[in-house]
Design a protein around this motif. Sequence first.
Motif: not given
Length: 106
Positions: A2-31
Amino acid sequence: MHDIQHLLDTHVLVYPYLRDEDGDPIYGSPVQIPAHIEYSTGRTVNSRGDEVTGYAVIYTNFSISERDKFTFADASGTADITRTAIKIINATDPLTGLYHHSEVTV
């Protein structure tokens, strides 16, 4: 499944991983994505086979990458927490084989 849309009762911010730069993760704009959070501290095994402690499980119908970062309210709702995923299950519909939802342990 079944669809889970009706259970989604809050929001989170996701920062998409883009790449590593000098050993540190670089993230995109939050969604901001709809989610359901179950707060439960417990032991789990990550993708490398290490036993680790998780704080919560985030359920969403957005596909999540293993290296994405998340910001969400703590269990009391008084502070924000930022964590990377410990373990991700991208569930598929057993009848169609298509993506259904993600379960992200943080």
